[in-house]
Design an enzyme around this catalytic site. Structure first.
Site, PDB file in Angstrom:
ATOM      1  N   CYS A 142      -5.612  28.119  37.602  1.00 19.00           N
ATOM      2  CA  CYS A 142      -6.333  28.924  36.158  1.00 19.00           C
ATOM      3  C   CYS A 142      -6.271  30.257  36.493  1.00 19.00           C
ATOM      4  O   CYS A 142      -6.934  30.921  37.174  1.00 19.00           O
ATOM      5  CB  CYS A 142      -7.504  28.101  36.040  1.00 19.00           C
ATOM      6  SG  CYS A 142      -8.125  29.064  34.402  1.00 19.00           S
ATOM      7  N   TYR A 175       0.575  32.476  27.323  1.00 17.47           N
ATOM      8  CA  TYR A 175       0.131  31.314  26.568  1.00 17.47           C
ATOM      9  C   TYR A 175       0.566  31.197  25.423  1.00 17.47           C
ATOM     10  O   TYR A 175       0.966  30.350  24.823  1.00 17.47           O
ATOM     11  CB  TYR A 175      -1.224  31.245  26.707  1.00 17.47           C
ATOM     12  CG  TYR A 175      -1.919  30.831  27.981  1.00 17.47           C
ATOM     13  CD1 TYR A 175      -1.956  29.544  28.270  1.00 17.47           C
ATOM     14  CD2 TYR A 175      -2.167  31.823  28.795  1.00 17.47           C
ATOM     15  CE1 TYR A 175      -2.808  29.290  29.571  1.00 17.47           C
ATOM     16  CE2 TYR A 175      -2.759  31.554  30.030  1.00 17.47           C
ATOM     17  CZ  TYR A 175      -2.746  30.321  30.607  1.00 17.47           C
ATOM     18  OH  TYR A 175      -3.337  29.635  31.606  1.00 17.47           O
TER      19      TYR A 175
HETATM   20  N1  LIG Z   1     -12.510  29.159  28.090  1.00 17.15           N
HETATM   21  C1  LIG Z   1     -11.257  29.667  27.706  1.00 17.15           C
HETATM   22  C2  LIG Z   1     -10.279  30.222  28.727  1.00 17.15           C
HETATM   23  C3  LIG Z   1     -10.264  29.357  30.094  1.00 17.15           C
HETATM   24  C4  LIG Z   1      -9.180  28.231  30.047  1.00 17.15           C
HETATM   25  O1  LIG Z   1      -8.631  28.158  29.187  1.00 17.15           O
HETATM   26  N2  LIG Z   1      -9.289  27.674  31.239  1.00 17.15           N
HETATM   27  C5  LIG Z   1      -8.125  26.559  31.465  1.00 17.15           C
HETATM   28  C6  LIG Z   1      -7.629  26.520  32.669  1.00 17.15           C
HETATM   29  S1  LIG Z   1      -6.495  27.950  32.978  1.00 17.15           S
HETATM   30  C7  LIG Z   1      -9.132  25.086  31.138  1.00 17.15           C
HETATM   31  O2  LIG Z   1      -9.756  24.930  31.767  1.00 17.15           O
HETATM   32  N3  LIG Z   1      -8.281  24.401  30.303  1.00 17.15           N
HETATM   33  C8  LIG Z   1      -8.832  23.108  30.163  1.00 17.15           C
HETATM   34  C9  LIG Z   1      -8.420  22.272  28.906  1.00 17.15           C
HETATM   35  O3  LIG Z   1      -7.822  22.870  27.942  1.00 17.15           O
HETATM   36  O4  LIG Z   1      -8.670  21.055  28.725  1.00 17.15           O
HETATM   37  C10 LIG Z   1     -10.947  28.771  26.840  1.00 17.15           C
HETATM   38  O5  LIG Z   1     -11.592  27.796  26.467  1.00 17.15           O
HETATM   39  O6  LIG Z   1      -9.748  28.926  26.130  1.00 17.15           O
END
Ligand SMILES: N[C@@H](CCC(=O)N[C@@H](CS)C(=O)NCC(=O)O)C(=O)O
Length: 317
Positions: free
Chosen positions: A50, A183
């Site tokens: 990540c 993204y």
């Molecule tokens: N906390 C942020 C950014 C962090 C984020 O997106 N982390 C990803 C990994 S790169 C994640 O943990 N995703 C888990 C999911 O979407 O289920 C969000 O909610 O968008």
């Protein structure tokens, strides 16, 4: 990264991806309403795949906070419940500090009614076992400014006072057009949203390519917070975003300055030694993209070229 099936609530009417906001945003610092800064009290949970988590791990390493804030590592392959992350452990084991199998346990401990995605990075307070901060945008700045008393001697100042306004402005651009830009390109659910964000990313890469022809790093000859933020996206570009997110106008290695710059950082302690290309490749190609139903793990690209001489330690005019 989120998986496509998990982000239906984050797709706008025009097909654009609009990221959820963070739930746990209490800042670190002194005084009421802040998370107290204490050595040994917190554990940061991350997945090497990540980019948002990777940047807090790079800054933690550059500042020498490894013995002050511990780390729990989550596996690149998401468990059967697609909303969760599992700790990287042998079967039957639990995280040795928290005693958890899954990231969700730390979120539920903090808020049993938590409804968002379980995301990394997440900082857990060991006094409660619950998540207290998952504010990936600001975490690095807390490490830099609020945790100063624990920095190793000779630690770099990644957020120098005299550059803060400029760093903040560049970080905003990097967030919208590079870090989250890829993204928004990959998760677009309409041709129009895809094309708009594709151009946003590549126009900004052209601009950065030019900027990096004048100096070794984004702000002259010192590494700053902005370099960390740019690096995490560049490190995933050719191996994940080019194919997986259809961000394919050019590869990173087609930009002489950006490619030399990325290798320069990779070869700097704190960057390359926290970059796990195999994990990144597995996660993006086997879990994240919807275009690989047979789950074929690509063999390329050649990663040994990240260790080739970068030539960036020259004079700039
Ligand atoms: N906390 C942020 C950014 C962090 C984020 O997106 N982390 C990803 C990994 S790169 C994640 O943990 N995703 C888990 C999911 O979407 O289920 C969000 O909610 O968008």
């Amino acid at each position: 990264m989120p998986e496509l099936k998990n982000i239906t609530g984050e797709i706008a009417k025009d097909g654009s991806f609009v990221r959820q906001s963070n739930r746990f945003t209490t800042p670190f610092g002194k005084g009421e309403g802040k998370l107290p800064v204490e050595a040994g009290r917190y554990r940061i949970l991350w997945a090497p795949v990540c980019p948002w988590a990777h940047r807090s791990i790079i800054v933690r390493a550059l500042l020498g906070l490894e013995d002050v804030i511990s780390v729990g590592t989550l596996d690149p392959i998401r468990p059967a419940n697609p909303h969760d992350w599992a700790f990287t452990l042998d079967e039957g084991e639990v995280d040795p500090v928290l005693g958890y199998h899954f990231l969700s346990e730390a979120y539920k401990k903090a808020d049993p009614d938590y409804k968002g995605r379980f995301t990394v990075p997440a900082v857990v307070d060991l006094h409660t076992g619950g998540v207290v901060n998952n504010d990936y945008f600001n975490l690095t700045r807390y490490w830099e400014t609020e945790w100063k008393e624990f920095h190793k001697s000779g630690a770099p100042d990644l957020y120098p006072e005299e550059l803060r306004d400029e760093i903040d402005s560049l970080n905003d651009i990097l967030f919208h057009e590079i870090n989250n830009g890829v993204y928004k390109t990959g998760f677009a659910r309409s041709q129009e949203a895809y094309e708009k964000n594709f151009h946003l990313v590549f126009n900004r890469l052209d601009w950065l390519e030019e900027r990096l022809s004048h100096s070794r790093y984004l702000f002259g000859d010192r590494i700053t917070e902005s370099d960390v933020r740019l690096y995490v996206t560049l490190a995933r570009f050719d191996i994940a975003y080019f194919n997986g997110f259809l961000a394919n106008a050019k590869m990173l290695k087609d930009y002489p300055n950006l490619w030399g710059y990325a290798r320069d950082l990779y070869q700097t302690p704190g960057f390359g030694d926290t970059t796990n290309f195999e994990a990144i490749k597995k996660h993006y190609h086997l879990c994240a993209v919807s275009t690989n139903p047979e789950k074929i793990l690509p063999l390329g690209p050649d990663l040994s070229i990240w260790n080739t001489p970068h030539g960036r330690d020259r004079k700039y005019s």
